[in-house]
Design a protein around this motif. Sequence first.
Motif, mmCIF file in Angstrom:
data_model
loop_
_atom_site.group_PDB
_atom_site.id
_atom_site.type_symbol
_atom_site.label_atom_id
_atom_site.label_comp_id
_atom_site.label_asym_id
_atom_site.label_seq_id
_atom_site.Cartn_x
_atom_site.Cartn_y
_atom_site.Cartn_z
ATOM 1 N N LYS A 1 0.814 -1.210 0.000
ATOM 2 C CA LYS A 1 0.000 0.000 0.000
ATOM 3 C C LYS A 1 0.856 1.272 0.000
ATOM 4 O O LYS A 1 0.508 2.283 0.634
ATOM 5 C CB LYS A 1 -0.934 0.009 1.217
ATOM 6 N N ARG B 1 1.428 3.610 -2.304
ATOM 7 C CA ARG B 1 0.774 4.819 -2.829
ATOM 8 C C ARG B 1 -0.188 5.407 -1.802
ATOM 9 O O ARG B 1 -0.200 6.625 -1.578
ATOM 10 C CB ARG B 1 0.020 4.478 -4.124
ATOM 11 N N LEU C 1 1.689 7.201 0.937
ATOM 12 C CA LEU C 1 2.169 8.520 0.505
ATOM 13 C C LEU C 1 1.034 9.542 0.477
ATOM 14 O O LEU C 1 1.217 10.695 0.875
ATOM 15 C CB LEU C 1 2.822 8.412 -0.877
ATOM 16 N N ILE C 2 -0.132 9.108 0.023
ATOM 17 C CA ILE C 2 -1.283 10.016 0.007
ATOM 18 C C ILE C 2 -1.658 10.424 1.431
ATOM 19 O O ILE C 2 -1.871 11.608 1.727
ATOM 20 C CB ILE C 2 -2.480 9.350 -0.696
ATOM 21 N N ALA D 1 -4.549 13.588 -5.664
ATOM 22 C CA ALA D 1 -4.161 12.214 -5.989
ATOM 23 C C ALA D 1 -4.999 11.171 -5.263
ATOM 24 O O ALA D 1 -5.008 9.995 -5.655
ATOM 25 C CB ALA D 1 -2.680 11.998 -5.644
#
Length: 437
Positions: free
Chosen positions: A243, A245, A248-249, A424
């Motif tokens: 996970k 991504r 980072l979000i 994003a």
Amino acid sequence: MNAQMDAADRAVSKRELRTVVGASLIGTMIEWFDFFIYGVASALVFNRLFFPSFDPLTGTLLAFSTYALGFLARPLGGIVFGHFGDRIGRKTLLMISLLTMGLSTTAIGLLPTYQQIGTWAPVLLVLLRLLQGFAVGGEWGGAVLIVAEVAPASQRGFWTSWPQVGAPAGNLLAAAVFAMSSALLTEADFMAWGWRIPFLLSIVLVFVGWWLRRAVSESMVFAREAAAGGVERFPAIEALRRKGRALLIGAGLRFGENICYYVAATFAITYWTEIKGGDRSLVLNAVLIGSALECLTMPLFAALSDRIGRRLVYGAGALCVAAWFLIFFTLLDGGTIWSVGIAITVAMVAHGAMYAPQGAMITELFPTRLRYSAASIAYQATSIIAGSLAPIIALSLYKASGGTGMVAAYVIGGLLITLIAVAAAPETRGVDLNKVG
């Protein structure tokens, strides 16, 4: 039979929801009270009592450095508490985090000063601050998750905002206690012993929180997942592997939000008292009013996120705070009770538009088997480079430039990163937590 079981589950969920939300709010408020009184004391007291051999601004910078160490320990606390929270359940870890925070905070209130034991005073202060950070690192994930996993999907933003309210409520309580101590005591008495009162009050609050949290049941979402599919052996590692991504979000969502809050709620106290030479009570009362209004408006912002989406509310909050910091320090420089009060209050209320839906938005990014670890990592990792360093960077930028323009630019730059994360992020409103992959 299945219909009866489903009806029973719904009844249990309604009953548990009231208990879980109340216990999470009170417990989180207590833990953040403990964490925030250190920040206020760093701005007002620790520079003189624990670092007295330096000039006032340098002493404050050193005090803020010990303040920052608590943030460095938060990701470790998030990983450790998240690991066991994803393996044995949410409730036990919440009890341990509350007790650890309360005892370490009370111990700070009993610490001898530099004048009494020399360099051992700041050393012990640092060690206790690390314990504070470790404990609060495990608090957020458990408190928000246990509510999110009970609340109805259509109202998850609203209900998970209540543990989030614990942060400004804790700041409200911290500012209130310091404001009362400051108003009722002379400067000499406040510096001699009055500053210890908020820290010693922690032990009483911990007993209250412990009693309330005993009534909380384990999350049914976690219990069912553990029974059906088992648990991950190393959930934090799996979260990083699978996970990345989403992590980072989540960290990006926190970045600007964290910076703007600690500049408005902590650096502003130092700016007003140490740099501008203003009255301590005025700025503490401004933080008090701002925190109170943020507490009142956060559930409204969260409920709005249930209706129009998390991203829209979060992004609007970030834009409003960025615009406000164009005039924030100009208002502080105005020096009146109105200008200082409006500057801090508007900044904190606009911050609430980000912080209110944040609990739901981050937890909805991750599957149940990894949720405590992953949400804690996303939430706490940013605290190192954003929350912990915000007062230090702000003070350093002021000292280097001789003005507040660079400080405002720093806050706005952080919020631009948060806006990129919002863009994003997927829209998670109403997602089924059992189906998050």
